[in-house]
Design an enzyme around this catalytic site. Structure first.
Site, PDB file in Angstrom:
ATOM      1  N   PRO A 169       0.862  -1.198   0.000  1.00  0.00           N
ATOM      2  CA  PRO A 169       0.000   0.000   0.000  1.00  0.00           C
ATOM      3  C   PRO A 169       0.887   1.233   0.000  1.00  0.00           C
ATOM      4  O   PRO A 169       1.832   1.310   0.794  1.00  0.00           O
ATOM      5  CB  PRO A 169      -0.763  -0.115   1.329  1.00  0.00           C
ATOM      6  CG  PRO A 169       0.105  -0.955   2.218  1.00  0.00           C
ATOM      7  CD  PRO A 169       0.920  -1.844   1.321  1.00  0.00           C
ATOM      8  N   MET A 170       0.636   2.165  -0.891  1.00  0.00           N
ATOM      9  CA  MET A 170       1.472   3.365  -0.946  1.00  0.00           C
ATOM     10  C   MET A 170       0.625   4.581  -1.271  1.00  0.00           C
ATOM     11  O   MET A 170       0.020   4.661  -2.351  1.00  0.00           O
ATOM     12  CB  MET A 170       2.577   3.201  -1.990  1.00  0.00           C
ATOM     13  CG  MET A 170       3.576   2.112  -1.628  1.00  0.00           C
ATOM     14  SD  MET A 170       4.776   1.857  -2.924  1.00  0.00           S
ATOM     15  CE  MET A 170       6.161   2.690  -2.230  1.00  0.00           C
ATOM     16  N   CYS A 210       2.882   3.234   9.976  1.00  0.00           N
ATOM     17  CA  CYS A 210       3.239   4.504   9.339  1.00  0.00           C
ATOM     18  C   CYS A 210       3.932   5.430  10.356  1.00  0.00           C
ATOM     19  O   CYS A 210       3.396   5.678  11.439  1.00  0.00           O
ATOM     20  CB  CYS A 210       1.980   5.181   8.795  1.00  0.00           C
ATOM     21  SG  CYS A 210       2.340   6.763   8.033  1.00  0.00           S
ATOM     22  N   ASN A 259       8.560  -7.419   4.244  1.00  0.00           N
ATOM     23  CA  ASN A 259       8.574  -6.195   3.429  1.00  0.00           C
ATOM     24  C   ASN A 259       9.820  -5.372   3.755  1.00  0.00           C
ATOM     25  O   ASN A 259      10.217  -5.257   4.903  1.00  0.00           O
ATOM     26  CB  ASN A 259       7.299  -5.385   3.723  1.00  0.00           C
ATOM     27  CG  ASN A 259       7.324  -3.988   3.119  1.00  0.00           C
ATOM     28  OD1 ASN A 259       7.247  -2.991   3.824  1.00  0.00           O
ATOM     29  ND2 ASN A 259       7.464  -3.897   1.803  1.00  0.00           N
ATOM     30  N   GLY A 260      10.371  -4.811   2.683  1.00  0.00           N
ATOM     31  CA  GLY A 260      11.515  -3.912   2.843  1.00  0.00           C
ATOM     32  C   GLY A 260      12.646  -4.271   1.911  1.00  0.00           C
ATOM     33  O   GLY A 260      13.248  -5.330   2.033  1.00  0.00           O
ATOM     34  N   ASP A 261      12.880  -3.372   0.924  1.00  0.00           N
ATOM     35  CA  ASP A 261      14.036  -3.473   0.022  1.00  0.00           C
ATOM     36  C   ASP A 261      14.009  -4.684  -0.905  1.00  0.00           C
ATOM     37  O   ASP A 261      15.066  -5.108  -1.377  1.00  0.00           O
ATOM     38  CB  ASP A 261      15.352  -3.507   0.814  1.00  0.00           C
ATOM     39  CG  ASP A 261      15.598  -2.228   1.590  1.00  0.00           C
ATOM     40  OD1 ASP A 261      14.921  -1.226   1.321  1.00  0.00           O
ATOM     41  OD2 ASP A 261      16.466  -2.245   2.491  1.00  0.00           O
ATOM     42  N   GLY A 277       7.218  -2.650  -2.687  1.00  0.00           N
ATOM     43  CA  GLY A 277       6.769  -1.267  -2.777  1.00  0.00           C
ATOM     44  C   GLY A 277       7.533  -0.494  -3.832  1.00  0.00           C
ATOM     45  O   GLY A 277       7.139  -0.440  -5.003  1.00  0.00           O
ATOM     46  N   ARG A 278       8.670   0.069  -3.424  1.00  0.00           N
ATOM     47  CA  ARG A 278       9.405   0.931  -4.353  1.00  0.00           C
ATOM     48  C   ARG A 278       9.888   0.198  -5.591  1.00  0.00           C
ATOM     49  O   ARG A 278      10.163   0.828  -6.611  1.00  0.00           O
ATOM     50  CB  ARG A 278      10.554   1.611  -3.607  1.00  0.00           C
ATOM     51  CG  ARG A 278      10.055   2.706  -2.651  1.00  0.00           C
ATOM     52  CD  ARG A 278      11.088   3.090  -1.648  1.00  0.00           C
ATOM     53  NE  ARG A 278      11.483   1.931  -0.863  1.00  0.00           N
ATOM     54  CZ  ARG A 278      12.543   1.868  -0.080  1.00  0.00           C
ATOM     55  NH1 ARG A 278      13.339   2.903   0.023  1.00  0.00           N
ATOM     56  NH2 ARG A 278      12.824   0.770   0.595  1.00  0.00           N
TER      57      ARG A 278
HETATM   58  C1  LIG Z   1       5.471   7.071  -1.268  1.00  0.00           C
HETATM   59  C2  LIG Z   1       5.194   6.014  -0.223  1.00  0.00           C
HETATM   60  C3  LIG Z   1       3.914   5.892   0.298  1.00  0.00           C
HETATM   61  C4  LIG Z   1       3.638   4.914   1.255  1.00  0.00           C
HETATM   62  N1  LIG Z   1       2.357   4.788   1.730  1.00  0.00           N
HETATM   63  C5  LIG Z   1       2.054   3.772   2.582  1.00  0.00           C
HETATM   64  C6  LIG Z   1       0.702   3.542   2.996  1.00  0.00           C
HETATM   65  O1  LIG Z   1      -0.246   4.226   2.597  1.00  0.00           O
HETATM   66  N2  LIG Z   1       0.487   2.500   3.862  1.00  0.00           N
HETATM   67  C7  LIG Z   1       1.500   1.693   4.325  1.00  0.00           C
HETATM   68  O2  LIG Z   1       1.240   0.759   5.096  1.00  0.00           O
HETATM   69  N3  LIG Z   1       2.771   1.891   3.940  1.00  0.00           N
HETATM   70  C8  LIG Z   1       3.068   2.892   3.078  1.00  0.00           C
HETATM   71  N4  LIG Z   1       4.366   3.045   2.637  1.00  0.00           N
HETATM   72  C9  LIG Z   1       5.391   2.052   3.041  1.00  0.00           C
HETATM   73  C10 LIG Z   1       5.452   0.925   1.999  1.00  0.00           C
HETATM   74  O3  LIG Z   1       4.232   0.211   1.946  1.00  0.00           O
HETATM   75  C11 LIG Z   1       6.604  -0.060   2.343  1.00  0.00           C
HETATM   76  O4  LIG Z   1       6.380  -0.568   3.637  1.00  0.00           O
HETATM   77  C12 LIG Z   1       7.971   0.597   2.290  1.00  0.00           C
HETATM   78  O5  LIG Z   1       8.101   1.397   1.118  1.00  0.00           O
HETATM   79  C13 LIG Z   1       9.088  -0.458   2.314  1.00  0.00           C
HETATM   80  O6  LIG Z   1       8.945  -1.364   1.243  1.00  0.00           O
HETATM   81  P1  LIG Z   1       9.826  -1.265  -0.121  1.00  0.00           P
HETATM   82  O7  LIG Z   1      11.278  -1.270   0.296  1.00  0.00           O
HETATM   83  O8  LIG Z   1       9.432  -2.473  -0.914  1.00  0.00           O
HETATM   84  O9  LIG Z   1       9.458   0.029  -0.782  1.00  0.00           O
HETATM   85  C14 LIG Z   1       4.671   4.048   1.714  1.00  0.00           C
HETATM   86  C15 LIG Z   1       5.956   4.189   1.196  1.00  0.00           C
HETATM   87  C16 LIG Z   1       6.228   5.151   0.243  1.00  0.00           C
HETATM   88  C17 LIG Z   1       7.643   5.271  -0.303  1.00  0.00           C
END
Ligand SMILES: Cc1cc2nc3c(=O)[nH]c(=O)nc-3n(C[C@H](O)[C@H](O)[C@H](O)COP(=O)(O)O)c2cc1C
Length: 325
Positions: free
Chosen positions: A16-17, A110, A213-215, A237-238
C-alpha cells in the site's frame, strides 16, 4: 476460507502506498503482471466517517472514497485503513466489505507524525492493548479477513511482545516492514528479523501468514528472501516504481525505454480519469522513476516535470530526441 488461504506460496503482493497505488497505477500494474494481492493506499477510517456521516459529502465527490475505488480486474484486493478508535475501524470495515473488497488491512506502521499524533500508524506499537482491540473490532464488523501491516518495533526490535500480541488476535496475515519506527527508511531493511518472527509465529499461532517487506528489488530477490527467512510471501513497494512489470518477474533494468515511456503516458491518461481529480504533480515521482538511466534522461525529465496534463506529457515525450527502440 478466505483468499489468503488459497494463495500459492511464496506469494508476492503489492505494498500500500499513498499517492502511488491509486486506481490508475494499479490498472497499469494489473495489465503488465498482477501481484497475488492488490492493496489500496491507506485511508483514514475517521475521515470516512466524518465525511460521509457528519458532513454528508456525496461519495462521488469524496477524495477518501476515491481512494477506495478499484477495477473488477483487481482481485484479490485489500483496503488499508487506519484509526485509533475501534468504532471507526468497525465503521470503515463494514463500508469496505460493502464496496466489494476481499480483505481489510490495518496500518500499524506509518511513521508520519501527523498519523502518529492521532495514535495511529507506528504509535500503535506502543499500545498493544489498543492494537488488539482494533483487530477485534475489524474482525467483528464483517466476514472479511483482517490483516495488519506493521514494523518490528518502535525504538528497537520488540517482536517478542509486539508480534505475540498481534498473533494472539489471529489476523489472517501480518506484514512486517523489517525496520523499527525509529529507523524510518534510513537503514536497510533487516530480513534477519523475519527469521525470529517466523519462530514466534510457529510457536504462538501457526495459522497466521507472515509477509516480509523492505528493500525487495524484484521477484527473484523476493523469492530468495522468503526462502531464507521461511516466511510466506513478500510485499514489494518501491520496486514497482518505473517497473510495473515487476510482478511478471521483470527486473527494473530489463525494459526498453519505448515501453517505459508508453507506460508513463498510459498512467498519465489513467490518472486524469480519476474522480474527484488528483493534483497532476503527484505524477512527478513516476516521471522520475520511468525517465532515468539513458542519454538525455535529465533533459526529458525536466521537460516532463513541467507538464500539467496527460496531453502535454505525451507531446513532450513524442518530441523528445531519445532512442525509440
Ligand atoms: C510514497 C510512499 C507511500 C507509502 N504509503 C504507505 C501507505 O499508505 N500505507 C502503508 O502501510 N505503507 C506505506 N508506505 C510504506 C510501503 O508500503 C513499504 O512498507 C515501504 O516502502 C518499504 O517497502 P519497499 O522497500 O518495498 O518500498 C509508503 C511508502 C512510500 C515510499
Amino acid at each position: 476460507m478466505s483468499f489468503w488461504n488459497k494463495l500459492k506460496k511464496p506469494f508476492f503482493v503489492m505494498a500500500p502506498m499513498a499517492d502511488v497505488t491509486d486506481v490508475a497505477f494499479r490498472a497499469l500494474v494489473a495489465k503488465r503482471g498482477a501481484p497475488d494481492v492488490f492493496w489500496t493506499e491507506f485511508v483514514s477510517a475517521d475521515g470516512l466517517y466524518h465525511t460521509r456521516e457528519i458532513a454528508k459529502m456525496k461519495d462521488a465527490e469524496n477524495p477518501l472514497m476515491r481512494d477506495l475505488q478499484f477495477d473488477k480486474s483487481e482481485h484479490p484486493i485489500v483496503a488499508q485503513i487506519f484509526s485509533s478508535k475501534p468504532e471507526m475501524i468497525s465503521y470503515a470495515t463494514k463500508l469496505v466489505a460493502e464496496l466489494g473488497f476481499d480483505g481489510v488491512d490495518i496500518n500499524m506502521g506509518c511513521p508520519d507524525r501527523a498519523i502518529e499524533r492521532q495514535g495511529c500508524g507506528s504509535a500503535m506499537i506502543k499500545n498493544p492493548e489498543l492494537a488488539r482491540e482494533i483487530i477485534r473490532a475489524a474482525k467483528g464488523a464483517s466476514d472479511l479477513p483482517v490483516s495488519v501491516k506493521t514494523r518490528v518495533g518502535y525504538n528497537k526490535e520488540s517482536l517478542d511482545e509486539w508480534l505475540t500480541a498481534l498473533l494472539e488476535e489471529s489476523p489472517a496475515a501480518i506484514t512486517l516492514h523489517l525496520r523499527t519506527r525509529k529507523e524510518m527508511s534510513l537503514v536497510p531493511a533487516d530480513w534477519e528479523h523475519m527469521k525470529k518472527a517466523v519462530e514466534i509465529r510457529n510457536r504462538v499461532n501457526p495459522g497466521v501468514l507472515l509477509i516480509g517487506n523492505g528493500d525487495v528489488r524484484d521477484i527473484e530477490d523476493g523469492r530468495a528472501k522468503v526462502a531464507e527467512s521461511r516466511c510466506d510471501g513478500a510485499m514489494l513497494g518501491r520496486a514497482m516504481f518505473g517497473n510495473p512489470w515487476v510482478f511478471a518477474g521483470r527486473k527494473s533494468e530489463g525494459t526498453p525505454l519505448v515501453d517505459k515511456l508508453a507506460a508513463l503516458t498510459e498512467l498519465a491518461y489513467g490518472f486524469e480519469k480519476i474522480t474527484p481529480p488528483k493534483n497532476f504533480a503527484i505524477l512527478k515521482k513516476h516521471i522520475k522513476a520511468f525517465v532515468t538511466g539513458f542519454d538525455g534522461a535529465a533533459d526529458l525529465r525536466a521537460k516532463l516535470m513541467q507538464a500539467e496534463s496527460a496531453v502535454e506529457l505525451e507531446r513532450a515525450i513524442l518530441d523528445a530526441p531519445v532512442p525509440r527502440v
